[in-house]
Motif scaffolding. Structure first.
Motif, short mmCIF file in Angstrom:
data_model
loop_
_atom_site.label_atom_id
_atom_site.label_comp_id
_atom_site.label_asym_id
_atom_site.label_seq_id
_atom_site.Cartn_x
_atom_site.Cartn_y
_atom_site.Cartn_z
N ARG A 1 -22.31 5.30 -9.84
CA ARG A 1 -21.57 4.39 -8.88
C ARG A 1 -20.15 4.43 -9.04
N TYR A 2 -19.74 4.51 -10.45
CA TYR A 2 -18.26 4.28 -10.63
C TYR A 2 -17.45 5.43 -11.22
N GLY A 3 -18.41 6.42 -11.75
CA GLY A 3 -18.00 7.56 -12.30
C GLY A 3 -17.82 7.42 -13.67
N GLN A 4 -18.03 8.42 -14.31
CA GLN A 4 -18.20 8.39 -15.84
C GLN A 4 -16.84 8.09 -16.68
N GLY A 5 -16.94 7.65 -17.78
CA GLY A 5 -15.79 7.31 -18.57
C GLY A 5 -15.55 5.71 -18.81
N LEU A 6 -16.64 5.20 -18.20
CA LEU A 6 -16.55 3.56 -18.21
C LEU A 6 -17.49 3.08 -19.47
N ASP A 7 -17.20 2.33 -20.55
CA ASP A 7 -17.84 1.61 -21.41
C ASP A 7 -18.32 0.21 -20.85
N PHE A 8 -19.26 -0.24 -21.25
CA PHE A 8 -20.13 -1.46 -20.82
C PHE A 8 -20.82 -2.29 -21.61
N GLU A 9 -20.98 -3.50 -21.43
CA GLU A 9 -22.07 -4.60 -22.09
C GLU A 9 -22.66 -4.89 -21.11
N TYR A 10 -23.74 -5.59 -21.65
CA TYR A 10 -25.00 -5.95 -20.61
C TYR A 10 -25.84 -7.03 -21.26
N THR A 11 -26.31 -7.74 -20.47
CA THR A 11 -27.16 -9.10 -20.87
C THR A 11 -28.38 -8.91 -20.27
N MET A 12 -29.40 -8.64 -20.87
CA MET A 12 -30.89 -8.70 -20.26
C MET A 12 -31.35 -10.15 -20.17
N PHE A 13 -31.30 -10.87 -19.33
CA PHE A 13 -31.73 -12.32 -18.92
C PHE A 13 -32.99 -12.46 -19.54
N ASP A 14 -34.07 -11.72 -19.13
CA ASP A 14 -35.60 -12.17 -19.85
C ASP A 14 -35.29 -12.33 -21.31
N ALA A 15 -34.72 -11.44 -22.05
CA ALA A 15 -34.76 -11.59 -23.50
C ALA A 15 -33.85 -12.65 -23.72
N GLN A 16 -32.54 -12.66 -23.34
CA GLN A 16 -31.89 -13.97 -23.74
C GLN A 16 -32.39 -15.17 -23.59
N CYS B 1 -33.13 -9.63 -13.93
CA CYS B 1 -31.78 -9.17 -13.89
C CYS B 1 -31.06 -8.91 -15.06
N VAL B 2 -30.14 -7.92 -14.93
CA VAL B 2 -29.48 -7.38 -16.34
C VAL B 2 -28.03 -7.58 -15.65
N LEU B 3 -27.00 -8.35 -16.22
CA LEU B 3 -25.56 -8.60 -16.00
C LEU B 3 -24.99 -7.65 -16.56
N PHE B 4 -23.85 -6.84 -16.21
CA PHE B 4 -23.19 -5.88 -16.84
C PHE B 4 -21.57 -5.92 -16.32
N SER B 5 -21.02 -5.85 -17.78
CA SER B 5 -19.51 -5.57 -17.43
C SER B 5 -19.23 -4.45 -17.72
N ALA B 6 -18.50 -3.52 -16.75
CA ALA B 6 -18.14 -2.10 -17.07
C ALA B 6 -16.64 -2.13 -17.15
N TYR B 7 -15.85 -1.44 -18.07
CA TYR B 7 -14.52 -1.39 -18.26
C TYR B 7 -14.00 0.14 -18.83
N ARG B 8 -12.69 0.28 -18.32
CA ARG B 8 -12.26 1.45 -19.21
C ARG B 8 -11.20 0.84 -20.34
N TYR B 9 -11.33 1.35 -21.38
CA TYR B 9 -10.75 1.11 -22.69
C TYR B 9 -9.64 2.11 -22.89
#
Length: 703
Positions: free
Chosen positions: A45-60, A79-87
Motif C-alpha cells: 500500500r505504501y511502498g517498501q522501506g517503512l518500519d512498523f510496530e503492531y498490536t494484535m488486540f486479541d492477544a493483548q 483487529c491489528v493496529l499498526f504504525s508504519a514509519y520511515r526512520y
C-alpha cells in the motif's frame, strides 16, 4: 516409596515444560504470521522501506494483566493496529502512518495527511490504553509517539501522546499534540465519568505554556471535541484527592445463622445515573469475623478506617460495579450479633493519591458515598438484660428512620414489646419478660414478608432471640419498684432514692425516673430527693406494686396592692441553702418540687420578704406589695412639692419626686428607711410598711 514420588514429580514437571514450550511455539508462530501479513500489506500500500510496530488486540486483551487494553464494545476483535514509519537521519519529515488490519486487509488508515498530524524526525507508536475515555460509545486508543528532537541518529527523543477514536470501521484522532511519557494514568478529576490523562513530562519536550503549577505532572482533559491542555481542566498534584463519590448506590445485607455463626452477605448496587463505577467497599464493625469472601476477582482485607474492606485491584478494574449493575457475594462470617454500622463506598477515579496512612484514611472518610448497613457488635462490650431492651428499642427506632421498618405502626408495636419486657425485667419478672419477647419474635417472622427489610429482620430477630435466651429460666424474687413523676404524670429522671436497711442505702437508679430495690424485707422506709428537697415514706409494704413519689407544681405569685400580677420578682426557696426558683413572668414563677414545707423568698424593687408554706396543702404561694406613700410637709403642715424621696435597701434607691406633697411606689411590706430632700433641707424616717404604708416626713422649708 520416596523414589517413586520423586520420579512422579519429575514426570509432571517435564509434562508441564513440554506443554509450555508447545504453547509458546504456537504463540510465536501466530505472531510471525501476523507480522508477515502486516508487512506485505504495508509494502503493497505504501511502498517498501517503512518500519512498523503492531498490536494484535486479541492477544493483548487476553494477556493484559492491568486491563489497560480493553475491548468493551467488541470493535477490536480480530483487529491489528499498526504504525508504519520511515526512520531516517536527514532533515526531511518522516512519514508516520496509523492503520487497522482486519480479515487480511487494511480497513482504515490516516494516509495521506499523516505529515500534518504526526510529523517528526523518526517516530514509532507504543499503545498504552484502549478504553472509552470520553464515554461516547467508541473505544479510544491512547498511544505514545516517540519523536526525535532533531535529525540524525543517536539524538534524544521527546514523547507525545496521541488518541485515536475507533468505531469498528474507521478512526479519527481526538487529541492535540500532548507532551507525555509512558508514566501515564487515567484519572477522573471531577467525577463525571470522563477520564482525564495525567502524565509526567520532561524539560526538553515542554514549551513554557505547558509548564503548570503541578509540573512535572500535567493533566489533559476533554473539551467536548478534543483532548488537550485546556484552562478548564484541573491540574492535579501527585497527592491530591480525586473525587471518588460521584455515584449513588444501595447496600443490602442479609444475615443467616448457621450453627453458632452468623453469615453476613452484602449486595452493592450502583444506580443507573451514576458517573463512576464502584471499586472499594468498607464496612465498620466486623474486625472479629473469622472468614471473609469476595466475588472474584475482588479481594478483602482489614480497612484502614476499621472494620472490613472489599476492593478490586487496578488490574481488574473492569470488574468494578458499573452504573446500573449489582454485585452480590461479599460475605463475612462471625459469632457476633448484628448491629447498625456505617459503610463507605468509593468510585473508580484511576488515581492513588495518598502517600501516608493518614491521607488514605482521610480520603475514605471525606471522599466516599456513605450510608448504614449491618455489621457485628463488639463482643467485649456486655449489657444487662434491661439495657438490652433499650438497645432493641433503639434498633427499632433507627430501622424506621432508615426505611427498614416500613410503617410507624409496626415500629410502635415493637417499641411496646421492648418497653413491656423492660418493665417486667425491672420487677425481676423474667418469665413474663420472656413471654413478651417470644411474642415479638413471632411477629418478626410474620412481618418479614412485607413490613421489614432484611436488615430490620436480622436486627430484631437475632438480638431479641439472644435476650430471650439469656433470661433466667425460673422466676426470681421481684425487685421493689419505685418511680418519681411530675404533677402531670411525666417521669422525672433527676431524682435520687434511698431506702433504710440498717442504714440509708442508695437504690438502683434506672435513669428514667424509675428505681429498683432488691430486698428481703417486708417493709421499708423510703426517702426521695429531688431539686434539693426530700420526701420520706415510712413502713412501705414491699410487694409487686410500684411506689410513686409525685412532685407538685409550686407556683409563686406576685401581685400589687390592686391585685394585678407583677413581673421581675425574683424567687428563691430554702432547701439546705437558698436555691434559685425563678423570676416571675406574667406575675408567676413555677417549679416542680416534692410536697412539703419550704421557705420562699421574694425580692422586688430591692426589697425582700420571706414566707413559709406547705406546698403539699397549697401549691400557690402569694406575695403582695403595698402602695407605699411618702407625704412631705413643711413646718406649717403645708404640702411640699418637688422634694426628692429615696429609700434605703442595701443602698439608697430612688422612690420618686413629690407632687402635691406626695410620692408613691409599689413595695414589699417590709421595714425601710425613707429620706426626703429639697435643696439643703433633708429629713429621714424609718417605718414598717406592713403596719402603715403612709410615711409622713416634715421638712424645714419655706413652702
Amino acid at each position: 516409596m520416596n523414589t517413586q514420588i520423586t520420579y512422579l514429580l519429575k514426570m509432571i514437571l517435564l509434562t508441564l515444560l513440554v506443554i509450555s514450550i508447545s504453547f509458546s511455539q504456537e504463540i510465536f508462530d501466530k505472531q510471525l504470521t501476523i507480522y508477515n501479513q502486516v508487512k506485505q500489506l504495508i509494502d503493497a500500500r505504501y511502498g517498501q522501506g517503512l518500519d512498523f510496530e503492531y498490536t494484535m488486540f486479541d492477544a493483548q486483551i487476553y494477556y493484559s494483566r492491568d486491563e489497560k487494553i480493553q475491548d468493551i464494545y467488541g470493535t477490536l476483535s480480530g483487529c491489528v493496529l499498526f504504525s508504519a514509519y520511515r526512520y531516517s537521519s536527514d532533515a526531511m519529515p518522516d512519514t508516520f502512518i496509523v492503520g487497522m488490519v482486519k480479515g487480511g486487509q487494511i480497513i482504515w488508515d490516516n494516509f495521506p495527511g499523516s505529515e500534518k498530524c504526526l510529523a517528526g524526525y523518526g517516530v514509532y507508536g507504543e499503545l498504552l490504553y484502549s478504553q472509552d475515555l470520553n464515554n461516547d460509545g467508541e473505544i479510544d486508543l491512547l498511544f505514545l509517539r516517540h519523536h526525535r528532537t532533531s535529525p540524525g541518529d543517536g539524538i534524544p527523543f521527546a514523547t507525545y501522546i496521541n488518541i485515536l477514536s475507533w468505531d469498528g470501521t474507521k478512526g479519527k484522532f481526538i487529541s492535540e499534540e500532548m507532551a507525555g511519557s509512558a508514566e501515564c494514568e487515567l484519572i477522573d478529576t471531577d467525577g463525571d465519568g470522563i477520564m482525564e490523562i495525567r502524565t509526567e513530562i520532561s524539560d526538553m519536550q515542554i514549551p513554557d505554556d505547558f509548564k503548570t503549577s503541578t509540573y512535572p505532572y500535567v493533566t489533559y482533559g476533554w473539551n467536548g471535541a478534543q483532548y488537550g491542555l485546556w484552562p478548564s481542566v484541573r491540574q492535579v498534584p501527585e497527592s491530591d484527592f480525586i473525587p471518588a463519590n460521584r455515584f449513588q448506590a444501595t447496600v443490602n445485607c442479609k444475615v443467616e445463622r448457621i450453627n453458632n455463626n452468623f453469615i453476613y452477605t452484602y449486595a452493592v448496587s450502583n444506580h443507573l445515573n451514576s458517573k463512576q463505577k464502584i471499586e472499594w467497599i468498607g464496612v465498620e464493625g466486623i474486625e472479629d469475623a473469622s472468614n471473609y469472601y469476595a466475588p472474584s476477582p475482588w479481594s478483602s482485607g482489614t480497612s484502614i478506617i476499621g472494620g472490613r474492606r472489599f476492593d478490586v485491584d487496578f488490574d481488574k478494574i473492569r470488574s468494578a460495579i458499573k452504573p446500573g449493575k449489582t454485585l452480590n457475594g461479599f460475605i463475612t462470617k462471625s459469632v457476633a450479633l448484628p448491629m447498625i454500622v456505617k459503610y463507605y463506598l468509593q468510585g473508580y477515579s484511576g488515581h492513588v493519591c495518598c502517600s501516608t496512612e493518614e491521607q488514605a484514611r482521610q480520603n475514605i472518610l471525606t471522599n466516599s458515598v456513605t450510608g448504614y448497613t449491618l455489621g457485628t457488635r463488639d463482643t467485649s462490650v456486655t449489657f444487662g438484660s434491661v439495657e438490652w431492651c433499650d438497645t432493641l428499642a433503639n434498633y427499632a427506632n433507627q430501622s424506621f428512620t432508615l426505611g427498614w421498618i416500613k410503617t410507624q405502626s409496626i415500629k410502635d408495636k415493637y417499641l411496646n414489646y421492648f418497653a413491656s419486657a423492660k418493665t417486667k425485667l425491672v420487677q425481676r419478672d423474667s418469665v413474663g419478660a420472656r413471654t413478651v419477647l417470644q411474642q415479638a419474635l413471632k411477629d418478626v417472622d410474620i412481618d418479614s414478608t412485607a413490613s421489614l427489610s432484611s436488615e430490620a429482620y436480622a436486627l430484631l430477630r437475632f438480638n431479641t432471640e439472644y435476650v430471650a435466651n439469656i433470661l433466667p429460666q425460673v422466676q426470681t424474687a421481684p425487685f421493689f419498684a419505685v418511680k418519681l413523676i411530675s404533677s402531670n404524670g411525666s417521669k422525672l429522671s433527676n431524682g435520687t432514692l434511698q431506702y433504710y436497711d440498717a442504714n440509708w442505702k442508695d437504690a438502683v437508679n434506672n435513669n428514667d425516673g424509675t428505681f429498683s430495690i432488691n430486698t428481703t424485707k417486708t417493709t421499708l422506709s423510703l426517702r426521695m430527693t429531688y431539686a434539693y428537697g426530700s420526701q420520706q415514706k415510712s413502713n412501705v409494704p414491699v410487694n409487686s406494686d410500684t411506689v410513686i413519689f409525685q412532685t407538685v407544681n409550686a407556683a409563686v405569685q406576685l401581685k400589687n396592692s390592686n391585685g394585678t400580677l407583677l413581673d421581675t420578682g425574683t424567687v428563691q426557696y430554702y432547701a439546705g441553702a437558698w436555691r434559685t426558683f425563678g423570676t416571675t413572668s406574667n406575675g408567676i414563677a413555677a417549679k416542680e418540687l416534692l410536697a412539703g414545707s419550704y421557705s420562699f423568698r421574694m425580692t422586688y424593687a430591692y426589697g425582700s420578704i420571706d414566707k413559709a408554706q406547705n406546698i403539699g396543702s397549697n401549691n400557690t404561694v402569694l406575695f403582695s406589695t403595698v402602695l407605699a406613700a411618702v407625704s412631705v410637709k413643711n413646718l406649717q403642715n403645708n404640702p411640699v412639692n418637688n422634694a426628692i424621696v429615696t429609700y434605703y435597701s442595701g443602698a439608697w434607691r430612688s422612690f420618686g419626686t413629690t407632687v402635691s406633697g406626695q410620692a408613691t411606689k409599689e413595695l414589699l411590706p417590709v421595714n425601710l428607711q425613707f429620706r426626703a430632700k429639697l435643696g439643703t433641707a433633708q429629713a429621714d424616717k424609718t417605718q414598717n410598711l406592713s403596719t402603715n404604708p403612709l410615711v409622713e416626713i416634715q421638712l424645714n422649708v419655706a413652702q
